[in-house]
Scaffold this active site. Structure first.
Site, PDB file in Angstrom:
ATOM      1  N   SER A 301       0.801  -1.215   0.000  1.00  0.00           N
ATOM      2  CA  SER A 301       0.000   0.000   0.000  1.00  0.00           C
ATOM      3  C   SER A 301       0.836   1.269   0.000  1.00  0.00           C
ATOM      4  O   SER A 301       1.515   1.572  -0.962  1.00  0.00           O
ATOM      5  CB  SER A 301      -0.935  -0.004   1.211  1.00  0.00           C
ATOM      6  OG  SER A 301      -1.603  -1.204   1.327  1.00  0.00           O
ATOM      7  N   GLU A 312      10.155   5.181 -10.040  1.00  0.00           N
ATOM      8  CA  GLU A 312       9.746   5.569 -11.382  1.00  0.00           C
ATOM      9  C   GLU A 312       9.988   7.053 -11.674  1.00  0.00           C
ATOM     10  O   GLU A 312      10.297   7.409 -12.818  1.00  0.00           O
ATOM     11  CB  GLU A 312       8.273   5.216 -11.610  1.00  0.00           C
ATOM     12  CG  GLU A 312       8.024   3.713 -11.627  1.00  0.00           C
ATOM     13  CD  GLU A 312       6.602   3.340 -12.008  1.00  0.00           C
ATOM     14  OE1 GLU A 312       5.804   4.251 -12.332  1.00  0.00           O
ATOM     15  OE2 GLU A 312       6.276   2.132 -11.979  1.00  0.00           O
ATOM     16  N   LYS A 326      -0.831  -4.150  -3.331  1.00  0.00           N
ATOM     17  CA  LYS A 326      -2.133  -3.620  -2.916  1.00  0.00           C
ATOM     18  C   LYS A 326      -2.297  -2.240  -3.544  1.00  0.00           C
ATOM     19  O   LYS A 326      -1.757  -1.257  -3.073  1.00  0.00           O
ATOM     20  CB  LYS A 326      -2.244  -3.521  -1.396  1.00  0.00           C
ATOM     21  CG  LYS A 326      -3.604  -3.001  -0.949  1.00  0.00           C
ATOM     22  CD  LYS A 326      -3.739  -3.024   0.561  1.00  0.00           C
ATOM     23  CE  LYS A 326      -5.125  -2.546   0.971  1.00  0.00           C
ATOM     24  NZ  LYS A 326      -5.296  -1.105   0.731  1.00  0.00           N
TER      25      LYS A 326
END
Length: 471
Positions: A301, A312, A326
């Site tokens: 999460s 990224e 998740k």
């Protein structure tokens, strides 16, 4: 009778054991209490069932029990592990997890052969005021022996409502004594850090979860490490179950250029919302240091939001195992003073638009945990004697092998295995009986975990990457 409902809404991104509700259930509850004019055939069926049970069941059933049962049934029908109905203790556990605060005695504990041992006592805590010290052994908690308790069970006994009493029977060397403490609010540290003893330019930070003050605590820890000469960072979010999305976003913003994407929230009835690094998070504090992030299959999460953003948008390498996966968001609403509901209301996407739900984040450098950490856990508490062939014997033999013993995996408590157990027991200050008892099981487990921590291959890989990185 008047019924009032206070609403509070928190966006959570948290691993699956935390709790829930739904807008429809709230309408139903309010309607049951005479507060909603909404009527249709579906709700009339629910009303008929309620009235039938209320009037015709062979014994009286509290209305609250029927209402809670209806709420739970509707939520269970979603077949969503993250959508749940919160009442009493479950609601308290959620709020404590979010706030990072509990009420207890303020001592860190571990397992010992004779009970539970205190590892550390927090400043300004009930334990500190009572004079408790590291290495004190807790023999009993409220008259309950700790000999066969796990750390989690013992910890649960020391927690409770602020101001309530807890009695501890302790042993300090040869002296036994009893203290009575009053539980008080304790702030759980979600961020800890230290300078790597072999590489003093590398700071190691662990984020246990994302609670109310995690981003501020992370900033403070980085500032402190910088003052100690740290020029590179390893940030460990392994086994981090998640927490508050806003804290993961604020934390990630520290490591990214303003304007870079952190996460996008996409819902059923709303325009997509993209959160970006900006100057408003932590007064535009930025970290300009080489960073490596550690993840594993229990990083979930909010921990995945943080790791994905740095990876990224910030090109930060991820080291370890694929994360939990998740990629959904929950909204928590208070029904009344004793219950809350939480349902999944949106999904989140990484900066590059990936939905990692049930997939997880792939590490840049895959490093697996040692095989021995996947060993089957002990299943019994019985003392096993010579000749026993119960499953725990084979587990003990595998653990002994992982710890360096040359014992064979016979599955039987033979002479060679008993000798190996005697040696282990002597080295760990346990009675050298050669039998497999509960204290020995616990010591074997702790020794194995300590070995894994000492020989942390994931952390070693992160150090290797940072050591190559030019300042």
């Amino acid at each position: 009778m008047k019924h009032s409902f206070s609403w509070k809404t928190l966006i959570l991104v948290i691993i699956g054991s935390l709790l829930c509700g739904s807008a429809l259930t709230f309408i139903f509850v309010a309607w049951m209490l005479g507060k909603s004019p909404l009527m249709n055939s579906d709700l009339r069926q629910i009303q008929e069932v309620y009235e039938n049970i209320d009037q015709n069941y062979y014994k009286k059933v509290p209305s609250k029990k029927l209402v809670n049962g209806a709420i739970s049934g509707m939520i269970d029908s979603l077949d969503d592990p993250y959508s749940q109905f919160l009442t009493a203790k479950n609601r308290t556990d959620l709020n404590e997890s979010i706030s990072g605060k509990i009420s207890g005695i303020g001592a860190t504990i571990t397992k010992a052969s004779s009970g539970i041992k205190i590892v550390n006592v927090m400043q300004h805590s009930p334990a500190k005021r009572a004079g408790l010290k590291a290495d004190d052994v807790i023999l009993k908690i409220n008259q309950k022996s700790t000999r066969d308790l796990t750390v989690e069970q013992a910890s649960a006994l020391t927690r409770g409502k602020t101001g309530t009493k807890v009695q501890l029977q302790l042993q300090r060397q040869q002296k036994q004594f009893t203290v009575n403490l009053r539980r008080a609010p304790i702030k759980m540290a979600t961020v800890t850090g230290q300078v790597n003893k072999d590489y003093p330019q590398i700071g190691q930070i662990t984020i246990a979860q994302f609670s109310e003050n995690t981003s501020q605590d992370l900033k403070k820890e980085i500032v402190a490490l910088r003052h100690q000469g740290v020029k590179k960072l390893i940030i460990d979010v392994r086994s981090n179950p998640g927490g508050l999305m806003e804290q993961a976003v604020a934390s990630a913003s520290m490591f990214l250029k303003n304007g870079q994407k952190i996460v996008t929230i996409t819902g059923r009835h709303q325009t997509d919302i993209t959160y970006r690094a900006n100057k408003h998070y932590l007064k535009n504090y930025k970290v300009h240091l080489p960073v490596v992030v550690l993840i594993d299959n229990q990083s979930a999460s909010a921990a995945e939001i943080f790791a994905a953003a740095l990876h990224e948008s910030g090109k930060t390498p991820l080291v370890g195992e694929k994360s939990y996966g998740k990629g959904v968001v929950q909204t928590v609403n208070s029904l009344n003073s004793s219950s809350e509901m939480k349902i999944t209301t949106a999904k989140w996407l990484t900066p590059q638009g990936h939905w990692i739900n049930k997939k997880g984040l792939e590490p840049t450098f895959k490093v697996k945990y040692p095989v021995y950490l996947n060993l089957k856990a002990f299943t019994s508490k019985k003392t096993l004697n010579s000749g026993s062939s119960e499953p725990d014997v084979l587990t003990a033999q595998k653990v002994l092998q992982a710890l360096g013993s040359d014992v064979e995996l016979s599955g039987q408590l033979d002479t060679a295995t008993m000798t190996a157990l005697q040696n282990f027991q002597s080295q760990n200050e346990l009675p050298a009986t050669g039998t497999l008892n509960q204290a020995t099981r616990q010591a074997l487990t702790q020794k194995l975990l300590k070995q894994a921590q000492t020989n942390d291959e994931m952390n070693n890989k992160a150090i290797e990457l940072l050591a190559k990185d030019k300042e």
